[in-house]
Design an enzyme around this catalytic site. Structure first.
Site, short mmCIF file in Angstrom:
data_model
loop_
_atom_site.label_atom_id
_atom_site.label_comp_id
_atom_site.label_asym_id
_atom_site.label_seq_id
_atom_site.Cartn_x
_atom_site.Cartn_y
_atom_site.Cartn_z
N GLU A 113 -47.57 -38.43 -100.46
CA GLU A 113 -46.13 -38.66 -100.56
C GLU A 113 -45.77 -39.38 -101.85
O GLU A 113 -44.73 -39.09 -102.47
CB GLU A 113 -45.65 -39.43 -99.33
CG GLU A 113 -45.73 -38.60 -98.06
CD GLU A 113 -45.26 -39.33 -96.82
OE1 GLU A 113 -44.09 -39.16 -96.45
OE2 GLU A 113 -46.06 -40.08 -96.23
N GLU A 133 -49.91 -36.68 -90.34
CA GLU A 133 -49.24 -37.64 -89.45
C GLU A 133 -48.97 -37.11 -88.05
O GLU A 133 -49.04 -37.87 -87.07
CB GLU A 133 -47.93 -38.11 -90.10
CG GLU A 133 -48.10 -39.11 -91.23
CD GLU A 133 -48.45 -38.49 -92.57
OE1 GLU A 133 -48.51 -39.21 -93.57
OE2 GLU A 133 -48.68 -37.26 -92.62
#
Length: 294
Positions: A113, A133
């Protein structure tokens, strides 16, 4: 020793993640140091381009899970921790200078990210990428759900995030996640070659082109970033509620499995006979109802 170091090579500033003993796992200390280094690079008129890379065996294994685990049950920590994380990606994206991420071996979770906030990515052929995730009942909430679709397209982003699978450098290049792939021993040279192309042109024009393209690709960035953390808060609250319910039900379930004294069994049997419609005792319709029935 600082968790982030910097090195100037002419007009290029290298910003280096420096927790090699922890696989450059991103804790709050490292993230604050990274944000400070990026702010400094953005403000320095002598810096024309920034390279983000990692010291040691891998670029970064993502969020520091040990630190994250220490926040368990603290709902007040999620947004501040996330804000520190998100600031690093935002600073890379917002500065009017190109930012190149040099990636070797591992770039997953929060590390990816952060890398998505950079303008270009160069990877070694042995690198792996992923946003895992959803395996843990959460979502990428520091820009992954927002920036990945703009980089690889909505369909590819959905596949990567919703399946949580890892991909290698060759596939990452094929779908546009990284711009160039090279042999591990040639990674530095490949990065330098790309940087040379970037700084060969008027920096003001390069920077303005960057800002216009980013605005076009992510016109609703602020709103979607807020949606990420709102969704994350919902998922974590639901997980806490489920865990609390399970913890409360466990002792009661254990109690129902224990042999009851004869007198108590007789008393229960008598109540059931009184409650029997047509001679058959009513059974609770759910486990929860069984635990709360008198």
């Amino acid at each position: 020793m600082s968790s982030v170091t910097t090195e100037d090579r002419g007009q290029v500033r290298h910003v280096v993640l420096n927790r090699p003993e922890k696989r450059n796992a991103m804790n709050q200390e490292l993230l604050r140091a990274l944000a400070a280094a990026l702010r400094s690079a953005a403000a320095d008129p002598h810096v024309q381009c920034v390279v983000l890379r990692g010291e040691g065996l891998v670029f970064s294994a993502g969020v520091d899970l040990t630190e994250l685990a220490s926040f368990a049950g603290r709902t007040d920590v999620l947004r501040p921790f996330r804000d520190v994380f998100l600031e690093c990606a935002n600073l890379s994206e917002q500065m009017p200078k190109p930012v190149v991420c040099q990636i070797h071996r591992t770039c997953v979770g929060g590390a990816l990210e952060v890398a998505l906030g950079c303008d270009l990515r160069v990877a070694s052929s042995d690198a792996q990428f992923g946003l895992p995730e959803v395996r843990f009942g959460i979502i990428p909430d520091v820009g992954g759900c927002t920036r990945l679709p703009a980089v690889v397209g909505l369909g590819r982003a959905k596949e990567l995030i919703m399946t949580a699978r890892l991909i290698d450098a060759q596939e990452a290049e094929r779908i546009g996640l990284v711009n160039r792939v090279t042999a591990p021993e040639q990674l530095s040279q490949a990065t330098d070659a790309l940087v040379s192309e970037l700084i060969a042109h008027p920096p003001l024009a390069v920077g303005r082109a960057k800002r216009v393209m980013d605005a076009s690709a992510r016109p609703a960035l602020a709103q979607t970033l807020e949606m990420e953390v709102s969704a994350q808060e919902y998922l974590m609250a639901e997980a806490r509620a489920r865990a609390t319910a399970e913890a409360q039900s466990a002792p009661q379930a254990e109690e129902t499995r224990r042999p009851e004294p004869a007198a108590k069994r007789e008393g229960v049997a008598e109540r059931e006979r009184i409650a029997e419609p047509g001679g058959v005792a009513e059974q609770p319709s759910s486990t929860a109802e069984a635990f709360t029935s008198g």
